[in-house]
Design an enzyme around this catalytic site. Structure first.
Site, short mmCIF file in Angstrom:
data_model
loop_
_atom_site.label_atom_id
_atom_site.label_comp_id
_atom_site.label_asym_id
_atom_site.label_seq_id
_atom_site.Cartn_x
_atom_site.Cartn_y
_atom_site.Cartn_z
N SER A 6 0.85 -1.19 0.00
CA SER A 6 0.00 0.00 0.00
C SER A 6 0.88 1.23 0.00
CB SER A 6 -0.89 0.02 1.25
OG SER A 6 -1.50 1.29 1.41
N TYR A 36 -1.14 -0.30 10.42
CA TYR A 36 -1.23 -0.75 9.03
C TYR A 36 -0.03 -0.28 8.22
CZ TYR A 36 -3.24 -1.23 4.30
OH TYR A 36 -3.46 -1.55 2.99
N LYS A 42 2.97 -2.64 6.67
CA LYS A 42 3.19 -2.69 5.22
C LYS A 42 4.63 -2.31 4.88
CE LYS A 42 -0.90 -3.80 3.44
NZ LYS A 42 -1.13 -4.95 2.55
#
Length: 268
Positions: A148, A167, A171
Protein backbone atom coordinates in the site's frame (compact mmCIF):
# COMPACT_ATOMS: atom_id res chain seq x y z
CA UNK A 1 0.69 -23.55 -18.18
CA UNK A 2 1.34 -21.01 -15.40
CA UNK A 3 0.36 -21.69 -11.79
CA UNK A 4 -0.73 -18.89 -9.48
CA UNK A 5 -1.59 -18.93 -5.76
CA UNK A 6 -3.44 -15.97 -4.24
CA UNK A 7 -4.12 -15.41 -0.55
CA UNK A 8 -7.23 -13.53 0.58
CA UNK A 9 -9.09 -14.62 -2.54
CA UNK A 10 -12.72 -14.49 -1.38
CA UNK A 11 -13.32 -10.83 -2.22
CA UNK A 12 -11.86 -7.56 -3.40
CA UNK A 13 -8.48 -7.54 -5.10
CA UNK A 14 -7.84 -11.22 -4.32
CA UNK A 15 -11.04 -12.32 -6.03
CA UNK A 16 -10.20 -9.93 -8.86
CA UNK A 17 -6.94 -11.75 -9.45
CA UNK A 18 -8.74 -15.10 -9.51
CA UNK A 19 -11.35 -13.79 -11.96
CA UNK A 20 -8.77 -12.30 -14.31
CA UNK A 21 -6.30 -15.18 -14.29
CA UNK A 22 -8.84 -17.99 -14.56
CA UNK A 23 -10.20 -16.62 -17.85
CA UNK A 24 -7.20 -18.29 -19.48
CA UNK A 25 -7.66 -22.07 -19.18
CA UNK A 26 -3.89 -22.45 -19.38
CA UNK A 27 -3.57 -20.89 -15.94
CA UNK A 28 -3.90 -23.00 -12.80
CA UNK A 29 -5.30 -20.69 -10.09
CA UNK A 30 -5.14 -21.59 -6.42
CA UNK A 31 -7.40 -19.47 -4.20
CA UNK A 32 -6.13 -19.67 -0.63
CA UNK A 33 -8.99 -18.77 1.71
CA UNK A 34 -9.77 -18.90 5.41
CA UNK A 35 -13.42 -19.94 5.24
CA UNK A 36 -16.00 -21.21 2.77
CA UNK A 37 -18.66 -19.28 4.64
CA UNK A 38 -17.61 -15.98 3.03
CA UNK A 39 -16.61 -17.44 -0.33
CA UNK A 40 -19.96 -17.36 -2.16
CA UNK A 41 -18.82 -15.48 -5.30
CA UNK A 42 -15.60 -17.49 -5.43
CA UNK A 43 -17.43 -20.80 -5.14
CA UNK A 44 -19.80 -19.80 -7.94
CA UNK A 45 -16.87 -18.83 -10.16
CA UNK A 46 -15.01 -22.05 -9.35
CA UNK A 47 -18.06 -24.07 -10.35
CA UNK A 48 -17.83 -22.53 -13.82
CA UNK A 49 -14.05 -22.62 -14.29
CA UNK A 50 -12.31 -25.88 -13.55
CA UNK A 51 -8.86 -24.29 -13.38
CA UNK A 52 -9.75 -22.65 -10.04
CA UNK A 53 -8.77 -24.64 -6.95
CA UNK A 54 -10.04 -23.46 -3.57
CA UNK A 55 -7.79 -24.32 -0.65
CA UNK A 56 -8.71 -23.68 2.98
CA UNK A 57 -5.85 -22.50 5.16
CA UNK A 58 -4.86 -20.07 7.90
CA UNK A 59 -1.98 -17.78 6.98
CA UNK A 60 -1.21 -17.24 10.68
CA UNK A 61 -0.52 -20.96 11.13
CA UNK A 62 2.66 -22.31 9.47
CA UNK A 63 1.49 -25.90 9.87
CA UNK A 64 -1.74 -25.27 7.97
CA UNK A 65 0.20 -23.34 5.34
CA UNK A 66 2.51 -26.33 4.87
CA UNK A 67 -0.60 -28.47 4.36
CA UNK A 68 -1.96 -25.97 1.81
CA UNK A 69 1.33 -26.04 -0.07
CA UNK A 70 1.14 -29.83 -0.14
CA UNK A 71 -2.32 -29.60 -1.72
CA UNK A 72 -1.01 -27.27 -4.41
CA UNK A 73 1.93 -29.60 -4.99
CA UNK A 74 -0.40 -32.50 -5.72
CA UNK A 75 -1.95 -30.59 -8.62
CA UNK A 76 1.25 -29.04 -10.01
CA UNK A 77 3.57 -31.99 -9.31
CA UNK A 78 5.71 -29.99 -6.95
CA UNK A 79 5.92 -26.47 -8.35
CA UNK A 80 4.35 -23.00 -8.23
CA UNK A 81 5.11 -20.13 -10.60
CA UNK A 82 3.70 -17.05 -8.85
CA UNK A 83 2.66 -16.50 -5.23
CA UNK A 84 0.55 -13.38 -4.64
CA UNK A 85 0.36 -12.29 -0.99
CA UNK A 86 -2.88 -10.34 -0.94
CA UNK A 87 -4.44 -11.19 2.44
CA UNK A 88 -4.14 -8.57 5.16
CA UNK A 89 -5.95 -6.39 7.65
CA UNK A 90 -6.45 -2.66 8.16
CA UNK A 91 -6.16 -3.17 11.91
CA UNK A 92 -8.27 -2.33 14.96
CA UNK A 93 -10.61 0.65 15.30
CA UNK A 94 -7.71 2.61 16.82
CA UNK A 95 -6.32 3.01 13.29
CA UNK A 96 -8.02 6.43 13.25
CA UNK A 97 -5.59 7.71 15.90
CA UNK A 98 -2.29 9.47 15.12
CA UNK A 99 0.81 8.26 16.99
CA UNK A 100 0.48 10.79 19.80
CA UNK A 101 -3.13 9.73 20.33
CA UNK A 102 -1.87 6.53 21.96
CA UNK A 103 -0.32 8.38 24.91
CA UNK A 104 -1.64 6.72 28.05
CA UNK A 105 -3.16 3.90 25.96
CA UNK A 106 -0.46 1.24 26.12
CA UNK A 107 -2.80 -1.70 25.53
CA UNK A 108 -4.40 0.03 22.56
CA UNK A 109 -0.99 0.78 21.03
CA UNK A 110 0.21 -2.77 21.62
CA UNK A 111 -2.89 -4.07 19.84
CA UNK A 112 -2.70 -1.53 17.01
CA UNK A 113 0.89 -2.44 16.20
CA UNK A 114 0.79 -6.10 17.24
CA UNK A 115 -2.29 -7.11 15.25
CA UNK A 116 -1.07 -5.36 12.13
CA UNK A 117 2.38 -6.93 12.38
CA UNK A 118 0.82 -10.36 12.86
CA UNK A 119 -1.64 -10.01 9.96
CA UNK A 120 0.41 -8.04 7.43
CA UNK A 121 4.00 -9.05 8.15
CA UNK A 122 4.45 -12.31 10.03
CA UNK A 123 1.66 -14.15 8.21
CA UNK A 124 3.15 -13.22 4.85
CA UNK A 125 6.61 -14.43 5.88
CA UNK A 126 5.03 -17.70 7.06
CA UNK A 127 3.31 -18.04 3.68
CA UNK A 128 6.44 -17.41 1.65
CA UNK A 129 8.43 -19.93 3.67
CA UNK A 130 5.75 -22.61 3.30
CA UNK A 131 5.51 -22.21 -0.47
CA UNK A 132 9.15 -21.43 -1.21
CA UNK A 133 10.10 -24.99 -2.14
CA UNK A 134 7.35 -24.93 -4.80
CA UNK A 135 8.48 -21.54 -6.13
CA UNK A 136 12.00 -22.93 -6.46
CA UNK A 137 10.62 -25.53 -8.88
CA UNK A 138 8.47 -23.07 -10.84
CA UNK A 139 9.22 -21.43 -14.17
CA UNK A 140 8.30 -17.84 -13.26
CA UNK A 141 9.75 -17.94 -9.70
CA UNK A 142 7.93 -14.82 -8.49
CA UNK A 143 6.68 -13.77 -5.04
CA UNK A 144 4.43 -10.69 -5.06
CA UNK A 145 3.38 -8.76 -1.95
CA UNK A 146 0.32 -6.51 -2.35
CA UNK A 147 1.42 -3.52 -0.33
CA UNK A 148 0.00 0.00 0.00
CA UNK A 149 1.11 3.54 -0.61
CA UNK A 150 0.46 3.97 3.12
CA UNK A 151 3.72 2.10 3.68
CA UNK A 152 5.74 4.61 1.66
CA UNK A 153 7.62 7.34 3.53
CA UNK A 154 7.38 10.02 0.86
CA UNK A 155 3.69 9.40 0.25
CA UNK A 156 3.06 9.83 3.97
CA UNK A 157 5.14 13.00 4.13
CA UNK A 158 3.51 14.55 1.09
CA UNK A 159 -0.10 13.75 1.92
CA UNK A 160 0.12 14.44 5.65
CA UNK A 161 -1.61 11.19 6.68
CA UNK A 162 -0.79 10.59 10.34
CA UNK A 163 -3.30 7.79 11.00
CA UNK A 164 -3.33 4.07 10.04
CA UNK A 165 -0.22 3.70 12.21
CA UNK A 166 -0.14 -0.09 12.60
CA UNK A 167 -1.23 -0.75 9.03
CA UNK A 168 1.39 1.58 7.57
CA UNK A 169 4.20 0.28 9.77
CA UNK A 170 3.37 -3.35 8.96
CA UNK A 171 3.19 -2.69 5.22
CA UNK A 172 6.52 -0.87 5.32
CA UNK A 173 7.97 -3.75 7.31
CA UNK A 174 6.78 -6.31 4.77
CA UNK A 175 8.25 -4.18 1.98
CA UNK A 176 11.60 -4.60 3.70
CA UNK A 177 11.04 -8.32 4.27
CA UNK A 178 10.30 -8.75 0.56
CA UNK A 179 13.57 -6.96 -0.25
CA UNK A 180 15.41 -9.28 2.16
CA UNK A 181 13.94 -12.32 0.42
CA UNK A 182 14.93 -10.81 -2.93
CA UNK A 183 18.61 -10.48 -2.06
CA UNK A 184 18.69 -13.88 -0.38
CA UNK A 185 17.02 -15.72 -3.26
CA UNK A 186 18.52 -13.86 -6.22
CA UNK A 187 21.15 -16.58 -6.84
CA UNK A 188 18.26 -19.02 -7.38
CA UNK A 189 16.54 -16.79 -9.92
CA UNK A 190 13.63 -16.03 -7.58
CA UNK A 191 12.21 -12.51 -7.84
CA UNK A 192 10.10 -10.63 -5.30
CA UNK A 193 8.12 -7.42 -5.57
CA UNK A 194 6.11 -5.20 -3.26
CA UNK A 195 3.29 -3.72 -5.32
CA UNK A 196 0.84 -0.95 -4.51
CA UNK A 197 -2.60 -1.44 -6.10
CA UNK A 198 -3.45 2.25 -5.89
CA UNK A 199 -6.79 3.46 -4.55
CA UNK A 200 -9.16 0.62 -5.39
CA UNK A 201 -12.94 0.40 -5.04
CA UNK A 202 -13.00 -2.52 -2.59
CA UNK A 203 -15.38 -3.05 0.33
CA UNK A 204 -12.51 -2.20 2.68
CA UNK A 205 -11.93 1.10 0.90
CA UNK A 206 -15.64 1.90 0.98
CA UNK A 207 -15.71 1.28 4.73
CA UNK A 208 -12.99 3.91 5.19
CA UNK A 209 -13.95 6.52 2.58
CA UNK A 210 -17.65 5.86 2.10
CA UNK A 211 -18.73 8.84 4.19
CA UNK A 212 -18.86 11.99 1.98
CA UNK A 213 -16.95 14.13 4.48
CA UNK A 214 -14.25 11.51 4.94
CA UNK A 215 -14.00 11.06 1.18
CA UNK A 216 -13.56 14.81 0.73
CA UNK A 217 -10.83 14.84 3.38
CA UNK A 218 -9.03 11.89 1.78
CA UNK A 219 -9.22 13.43 -1.69
CA UNK A 220 -7.70 16.66 -0.39
CA UNK A 221 -4.79 14.65 0.97
CA UNK A 222 -4.38 12.61 -2.22
CA UNK A 223 -4.47 15.75 -4.37
CA UNK A 224 -1.18 16.79 -2.77
CA UNK A 225 0.38 13.85 -4.62
CA UNK A 226 -1.83 13.74 -7.70
CA UNK A 227 -4.19 16.68 -8.40
CA UNK A 228 -6.06 14.61 -11.00
CA UNK A 229 -7.22 11.72 -8.83
CA UNK A 230 -11.03 11.67 -8.62
CA UNK A 231 -11.80 8.42 -6.82
CA UNK A 232 -10.93 4.76 -6.46
CA UNK A 233 -10.31 2.64 -9.55
CA UNK A 234 -12.46 -0.41 -10.39
CA UNK A 235 -11.04 -3.69 -9.12
CA UNK A 236 -10.63 -5.19 -12.59
CA UNK A 237 -8.67 -2.16 -13.77
CA UNK A 238 -6.34 -2.28 -10.76
CA UNK A 239 -5.78 -6.02 -11.17
CA UNK A 240 -5.03 -5.67 -14.90
CA UNK A 241 -2.48 -2.96 -14.16
CA UNK A 242 -0.79 -5.02 -11.46
CA UNK A 243 -0.65 -8.15 -13.59
CA UNK A 244 1.11 -6.15 -16.30
CA UNK A 245 3.77 -5.15 -13.77
CA UNK A 246 4.04 -8.69 -12.40
CA UNK A 247 4.50 -10.22 -15.84
CA UNK A 248 7.17 -7.65 -16.70
CA UNK A 249 9.10 -8.15 -13.45
CA UNK A 250 12.83 -8.66 -14.06
CA UNK A 251 15.82 -9.28 -11.83
CA UNK A 252 16.64 -5.58 -12.06
CA UNK A 253 13.43 -4.66 -10.21
CA UNK A 254 13.37 -7.59 -7.79
CA UNK A 255 12.91 -6.44 -4.19
CA UNK A 256 11.57 -3.01 -5.14
CA UNK A 257 8.34 -1.34 -4.02
CA UNK A 258 6.52 -0.24 -7.17
CA UNK A 259 3.16 1.28 -8.02
CA UNK A 260 0.59 -0.48 -10.21
CA UNK A 261 2.07 1.55 -13.09
CA UNK A 262 5.47 -0.10 -12.59
CA UNK A 263 7.22 3.02 -11.28
CA UNK A 264 7.83 4.65 -7.89
CA UNK A 265 5.81 7.84 -8.31
CA UNK A 266 2.33 7.27 -9.78
CA UNK A 267 0.34 6.09 -6.75
CA UNK A 268 -3.04 6.58 -8.47
Amino acid sequence: MVSWAITGATRGIGLGFVENLSVDPKNQVFALIRSLGTAGPLKELASQRKNIHMILTDISDPTKLDEAAAEVSKVTTGSLDVLILNAGSAGPDTAVLPPSGFHGKKEALDLEIGESIKNNLLSNIYTINSFLHLIRNGQEKKVIFISSQSGNLEFTRQTGFSTLLGYSVSKAGMNMAAAKFAVELAPEGIKTLSLSPGWVNTDAAKAVTGDPEVRKYVLNMFHKVDPNVEGPAPIDEAVSNMLRVIRNLTEADSGKFLTHHGDEEQWF
